[in-house]
Design a protein around this motif. Structure first.
Motif, mmCIF file in Angstrom:
data_model
loop_
_atom_site.group_PDB
_atom_site.id
_atom_site.type_symbol
_atom_site.label_atom_id
_atom_site.label_comp_id
_atom_site.label_asym_id
_atom_site.label_seq_id
_atom_site.Cartn_x
_atom_site.Cartn_y
_atom_site.Cartn_z
ATOM 1 N N ASP A 279 0.840 -1.205 0.000
ATOM 2 C CA ASP A 279 0.000 0.000 0.000
ATOM 3 C C ASP A 279 0.870 1.248 0.000
ATOM 4 O O ASP A 279 1.939 1.276 0.613
ATOM 5 C CB ASP A 279 -0.882 0.036 1.243
ATOM 6 C CG ASP A 279 -2.041 -0.929 1.172
ATOM 7 O OD1 ASP A 279 -2.703 -1.115 2.204
ATOM 8 O OD2 ASP A 279 -2.294 -1.474 0.077
ATOM 9 N N SER A 280 0.362 2.282 -0.650
ATOM 10 C CA SER A 280 1.045 3.563 -0.529
ATOM 11 C C SER A 280 0.743 4.152 0.843
ATOM 12 O O SER A 280 -0.185 3.729 1.530
ATOM 13 C CB SER A 280 0.571 4.525 -1.623
ATOM 14 O OG SER A 280 -0.664 5.118 -1.259
ATOM 15 N N ASN A 281 1.527 5.121 1.233
ATOM 16 C CA ASN A 281 1.322 5.753 2.544
ATOM 17 C C ASN A 281 0.033 6.557 2.609
ATOM 18 O O ASN A 281 -0.381 6.978 3.688
ATOM 19 C CB ASN A 281 2.500 6.662 2.876
ATOM 20 C CG ASN A 281 3.737 5.879 3.236
ATOM 21 O OD1 ASN A 281 3.660 4.722 3.655
ATOM 22 N ND2 ASN A 281 4.900 6.485 3.061
ATOM 23 N N TYR B 54 -2.887 5.432 0.996
ATOM 24 C CA TYR B 54 -4.020 4.573 0.640
ATOM 25 C C TYR B 54 -5.010 4.490 1.787
ATOM 26 O O TYR B 54 -4.626 4.289 2.952
ATOM 27 C CB TYR B 54 -3.545 3.173 0.251
ATOM 28 C CG TYR B 54 -4.685 2.271 -0.138
ATOM 29 C CD1 TYR B 54 -5.067 1.205 0.661
ATOM 30 C CD2 TYR B 54 -5.403 2.517 -1.308
ATOM 31 C CE1 TYR B 54 -6.122 0.390 0.303
ATOM 32 C CE2 TYR B 54 -6.459 1.704 -1.670
ATOM 33 C CZ TYR B 54 -6.814 0.650 -0.869
ATOM 34 O OH TYR B 54 -7.869 -0.154 -1.223
#
Length: 127
Positions: free
Chosen positions: A102-104, A106
């Protein structure tokens, strides 16, 4: 493990702050969310926060009254609930999502996106 607390009985128009403390996994790596369930209904999304804490998302019907926040030093996510209404009566659940890809920023909104769940805390709003 997630442990939610802070629920209780409050009059309409009042406020409550729910807390959810995590243990056994790296809290700061998790997106966090709050859901609720009323009798006879499916669990519904309330609010969520990205693991960085820089992104939040709210149910449209609750925006402006509820605020999600987190304190990584305490491994805790909060849900501040203001101007409570009788229809906010429900069992409130916290949830965590720990996915390395996951991106930071998301924000998971579906309950099937979360892999840890708390036991729920009852909130009752009297009219």
């Amino acid at each position: 493990q997630l442990q939610a607390f802070g629920g209780g009985l409050v009059q309409a128009g009042g406020s409550l702050r729910l807390s959810c403390t995590a243990s056994g996994f790296t809290f700061s790596s998790c997106s966090m969310g709050w859901f609720r369930r009323t009798p006879g209904k499916e669990r519904e999304f309330v609010a969520a926060m990205s693991r960085s804490g820089r992104s939040t998302y709210y149910s449209d019907s609750l925006k402006g009254r509820f605020v999600i926040s987190r304190d990584n030093t305490k491994n805790t996510v909060y849900l501040q609930m203001n101007s409570l209404k009788p229809e906010d009566t429900a069992v409130y659940y916290c949830a965590a999502r720990n996915r390395a890809y996951d991106s930071n920023y998301y924000i998971p909104k579906g309950e099937n996106e979360y892999n840890y769940w708390g036991q729920g805390t009852q909130v009752t709003v009297s009219s």
